[in-house]
Design a protein around this motif. Structure first.
Motif, PDB file in Angstrom:
ATOM      1  N   PHE A 250     -16.570  37.483  12.798  1.00 25.44           N
ATOM      2  CA  PHE A 250     -15.681  36.406  12.889  1.00 25.44           C
ATOM      3  C   PHE A 250     -16.434  35.354  13.906  1.00 25.44           C
ATOM      4  CE2 PHE A 250     -11.245  38.476  12.303  1.00 25.44           C
ATOM      5  CZ  PHE A 250     -11.557  38.592  10.827  1.00 25.44           C
ATOM      6  N   CYS A 251     -16.895  35.450  14.913  1.00 25.86           N
ATOM      7  CA  CYS A 251     -17.627  34.547  15.669  1.00 25.86           C
ATOM      8  C   CYS A 251     -18.831  33.739  15.079  1.00 25.86           C
ATOM      9  CB  CYS A 251     -18.144  35.020  17.031  1.00 25.86           C
ATOM     10  SG  CYS A 251     -18.983  33.915  18.108  1.00 25.86           S
ATOM     11  N   GLY A 252     -19.361  34.599  14.280  1.00 28.66           N
ATOM     12  CA  GLY A 252     -20.527  33.961  13.374  1.00 28.66           C
ATOM     13  C   GLY A 252     -19.942  32.979  12.262  1.00 28.66           C
ATOM     14  N   VAL A 253     -18.984  33.467  11.739  1.00 29.52           N
ATOM     15  CA  VAL A 253     -18.330  32.570  10.785  1.00 29.52           C
ATOM     16  C   VAL A 253     -17.815  31.177  11.273  1.00 29.52           C
ATOM     17  CG1 VAL A 253     -16.149  32.429   9.345  1.00 29.52           C
ATOM     18  CG2 VAL A 253     -17.383  34.395   9.105  1.00 29.52           C
ATOM     19  N   LEU A 254     -17.281  31.310  12.382  1.00 33.46           N
ATOM     20  CA  LEU A 254     -16.637  30.127  13.199  1.00 33.46           C
ATOM     21  C   LEU A 254     -17.883  28.963  13.577  1.00 33.46           C
ATOM     22  CD1 LEU A 254     -13.896  31.416  15.434  1.00 33.46           C
ATOM     23  CD2 LEU A 254     -13.645  30.032  13.457  1.00 33.46           C
ATOM     24  N   GLY A 255     -19.001  29.654  13.658  1.00 32.28           N
ATOM     25  CA  GLY A 255     -20.335  28.973  14.079  1.00 32.28           C
ATOM     26  C   GLY A 255     -20.921  28.386  12.819  1.00 32.28           C
ATOM     27  N   SER A 256     -20.463  28.854  11.485  1.00 29.80           N
ATOM     28  CA  SER A 256     -21.415  28.411  10.379  1.00 29.80           C
ATOM     29  C   SER A 256     -20.832  27.207   9.955  1.00 29.80           C
ATOM     30  CB  SER A 256     -21.359  29.572   9.370  1.00 29.80           C
ATOM     31  OG  SER A 256     -21.703  29.222   8.165  1.00 29.80           O
TER      32      SER A 256
END
Length: 794
Positions: free
Chosen positions: A508-514
């Motif tokens: 989820f964190c990586g998604v929000l940073g993409s």
């Protein structure tokens, strides 16, 4: 056939999903695996929807009139955009009508929101369905059900019928044989005439006069045995692609989908040589992608290497051109032997799937993410599947990709390390750090919008000016549910479900940073990662205040030197005491300062009896993400763990791997190492370790793309393909791949054609010396000092 009407509920697992526009509207098709066999659910006349700002309504209706789209409707809705603008819904009877309207409106400066969500995904997500369903009502004709409704059935798990498929071809991809193992069958179809005498075989071998007959036999097998899942090794990129190529060449349809349907092919938008294959009613699973999705790693994902590593056995033909030459020989001279080899590949894949419990993981992953079972990657799509329906119920429509300007976002916190050799190092690890930050500090896209619109004093502070709402948010509840599900999966020892839930939460964190995610916002990802930075720094202060030294930290783990040697039990007790202290400190601090209930939890991870942190090569600065340690595993055995060091990396030779392992084993166990170093160098120069000198590296680009910097592996690949061309063999490396080579006195030379002598000095100075000095210099010793005193090896 007269229809039968559904009585009660029938449960099923979604194998594939499809849609098409018909005269009467958009039709959605789901193929299900059920206890009663495969079922096709057809949902007719489904409406498509997108959203636009209400202030644009008149302009939208004008465009609808101009385009003559009578079967479209604009409605007021109690929803708004992230910029707090009220929206209207645009409803169309056909999905292609909606996408055409989106393009037209975009040309007139009018933005539609969520027009890119395809009908099957929209239908499932808005009903909170991921992979398993209840079929309510409707009528059934044969295996097709219409007029029904679908609801979630979260507990249902099907028993799937699986077949492993493999083909053998010439070097130019002409089809020789097809092997199938599964559905109770072990079958090989072979091109050519049957030999006069054939050995007794424990599988069915059928000969086909033409390649066309091979394809027809395969089609008939699928129709008769009707598997739910097809598995293989490079299944889509090689086997199915080559089958399609041969079917097209010989003008026969390849009908591997249910109802005798052809494969629906599409190319990757960026990598045109990479293709996707959709089969109606069947999942196509590539073993390599499935292992990667389940977090398995290997230096090489070749079937031979993975089978040897996991099963302790492999194939009976070597790799590269030895393999191709032997396949050609068997096809000409010993077709039963080729059939046995072909089927062996199928059996190895089946056993790898069984050993790694891959099918259980794939089913649970689909159930957790909402993605089709053979859709790998897809973290952004999985996030949207969970988030969008909850966001709609909070009164918002999703932003579009690119609405927020892309800016830098920090990654995980990595502390400066203190290099050296240590006794008794304890590692503590924050459990699911980023998900726990999201849960504790209410990090959320909707919460960020609501927090900005409310009194900042009442919100929860994030980073880079972010303030999050305490009351209105979606993501914390999603993560809470996933976390609780994972805890329950652990209690039930459902490792596949636990792993799937962990991977989804951690994505989820990586998604929000993409920037490719519609919810991307630097404030969101920074409020997770920078909070992690803050937590690690405060944790270090707590540990050092307790009298211990922190020698390293990496994202969610902290490495603590206890300052003297401790037995395992005593070290674990100290570590657990620190865990209890840190967790209690967080609970008290967050409740007192922010009125929050802490979901942050640090845990004891490992006690290293011996621990080594190297320096960055050629400096006195401690390295990061590279270390080795001696610990005791669950069986009570001493074990050396390597992270990021040469022994754990595939771009170093086996010579380096073995040397580093041997040196660490001696130093960690306080054994003499000097003679080992000297003897290893001597044997290297004398040729005793020649079988360990092979480099194996990946060519990540086409050979013709390397113009200015030409690394050794590229030089070797060019020499190999020049040699292949001279023998009129296919050139293996033009489009990338893996190359094996030696460093000789003439430079890098491929194993296919080694003409010069081995450059032993290269292996001493580039492979052994860097490894030795990283370990020995902190001990006031060196590779050169040990080896030059023993006969001037240099």
């Amino acid at each position: 056939m007269a229809p039968t009407f559904q009585q009660g509920f029938q449960q099923g697992f979604i194998l594939t999903r499809h849609w098409r526009d018909t005269r009467d509207g958009t039709e959605i098709e789901f193929w299900l695996a059920t206890d009663e066999g495969p079922r096709k659910v057809r949902l007719e006349a489904q409406t498509s929807v997108a959203f636009a700002e209400a202030g644009q309504r008149a302009a939208i209706e004008a465009q609808l009139g101009l385009s003559g789209q009578q079967r479209a409707e604009v409605r007021e809705l109690p929803l708004k955009t992230f910029s707090q603008q009220p929206v209207v819904g645009i409803y169309t009877s056909h999905y292609k009508q909606l996408t055409a309207l989106e393009r037209t409106l975009r040309e007139h400066g009018i933005k539609l929101y969520e027009a890119d969500i395809r009908p099957p995904e929209r239908y499932l997500m808005e009903r909170f369905i991921t992979a398993t369903v209840q079929i309510a009502g409707g009528e059934q004709r044969g295996h097709t059900i219409t007029g029904c409704k679908l609801k979630p059935a979260p507990e249902y798990r099907p028993a799937l019928r699986m077949v492993s498929l493999d083909i053998e071809t010439s070097a130019y991809e002409d089809l020789y044989s097809i092997a199938l193992e599964g559905c109770g069958q072990r079958q090989v179809y072979m091109l050519g005439a049957a030999p006069e005498t054939s050995p007794q075989l424990d599988f069915a071998l059928e000969y086909c006069a033409t390649p066309r007959q091979l394809i027809e036999k395969l089609n008939a097998w699928f129709q008769q045995h009707d598997p739910d899942v097809i598995v293989g090794w490079s299944l889509v990129q090689f086997d199915l692609r080559v089958l399609q190529k041969n079917a097209d060449k010989h003008k026969v349809p390849l009908l591997l989908g249910r109802e005798g349907r052809q494969i629906d092919w599409r190319k990757h938008h960026a990598k045109q040589e990479y293709v996707f294959a959709s089969l109606a009613g069947r999942i196509a699973l590539d073993g390599i992608e499935a292992l990667r999705a389940a977090s398995w790693t290997f230096p090489s994902f070749s079937l031979e290497n993975v089978a040897q590593t996991m099963l302790g056995e492999g194939k009976d033909i070597g790799d590269a051109y030895d393999k191709m030459a032997e396949i050609e020989r068997r096809f000409r001279e010993d077709k039963p032997a080729l059939a046995l080899y072909n089927l062996k590949d199928c059996e190895l894949v089946t056993r790898i799937f069984d050993k790694a419990r891959l099918m259980a993981f794939i089913l649970e992953r689909s159930h957790v993410t909402g993605l089709q079972a053979d859709h790998f990657g897809g973290s952004i799509a999985a996030f949207g599947h969970h988030y969008l329906p909850r966001m709609h119920r909070e009164g918002y429509v999703a932003p579009s990709v690119g609405d927020i300007e892309v800016g830098p976002s920090p990654g995980g916190f990595v502390m400066d390390s203190k290099p050296g050799l240590y006794d008794s190092v304890v590692v503590l690890d924050y459990k699911s750090l980023y998900p726990s930050i999201i849960r504790t500090f209410m990090v959320d896209p909707v919460g960020l919008i609501e927090g900005a619109a409310a009194d900042a004093q009442q919100g929860i502070p994030g980073f880079r000016g972010a303030v999050f709402s305490r009351e209105k948010h979606c993501l914390p509840a999603i993560v809470n549910a996933l976390s609780a599900g994972r805890d329950e999966a652990k209690r039930q020892k459902n490792e596949a479900l636990s792993q799937a839930l962990k991977l989804l939460m951690n994505s989820f964190c990586g998604v929000l940073g993409s920037p490719d995610c519609r919810f991307f916002n630097p404030k969101l990802v920074s409020s997770v990662t920078l909070r992690g930075h803050e937590m690690m720094k405060l944790t270090r202060e707590l540990v050092e205040a307790a009298g211990y030294d922190v020698i390293y930290g990496d994202t969610d783990s902290i490495f603590i030197w206890l300052k003297k040697e401790y037995a395992d039990d005593a070290a674990i007790a100290i570590g657990q005491g620190l865990v209890d202290h840190i967790n209690a400190w967080w609970k008290e601090k967050l409740k007192r300062e922010l009125g929050l209930d802490s979901q942050l939890e640090i845990e004891f991870d490992t006690h290293y009896r011996k621990f080594f942190m190297p320096t960055i090569r050629g400096t006195d600065t401690g390295s990061k993400k590279r270390y080795a340690g001696l610990s005791v595993n669950g069986k009570g055995e001493e074990e050396v763990i390597y992270r990021g060091l040469e022994v754990a990396r595939s771009d170093w030779t086996p010579l380096a791997h073995e040397f580093q392992k041997g040196l660490f084993n001696r130093i960690f166990r306080n054994q003499p190492y000097q003679d080992y170093v000297r003897d290893y160098a001597r044997k290297t120069v004398s040729g005793e370790f020649d079988e360990l000198l092979v480099y194996r590296k990946r060519l990540r680009h086409r050979l013709d793309e390397y113009q200015v910097n030409v690394p050794p592996q590229v030089r070797a690949a060019r020499l190999a393909d020049d040699y292949n061309k001279s023998l009129q063999r296919p050139q293996r490396y033009q489009n990338g791949g893996w190359i094996s080579y030696l460093m000789t006195t003439s430079g890098a030379e491929p194993l296919e054609v080694v003409k010069s002598g081995i450059d032993y000095e290269h292996y001493l100075t580039k492979q052994l010396q860097p490894i030795a000095d990283a370990i020995l210099l902190p001990l006031n010793d060196s590779f050169a000092g040990l080896t030059t005193s023993q006969g001037n090896l240099f």
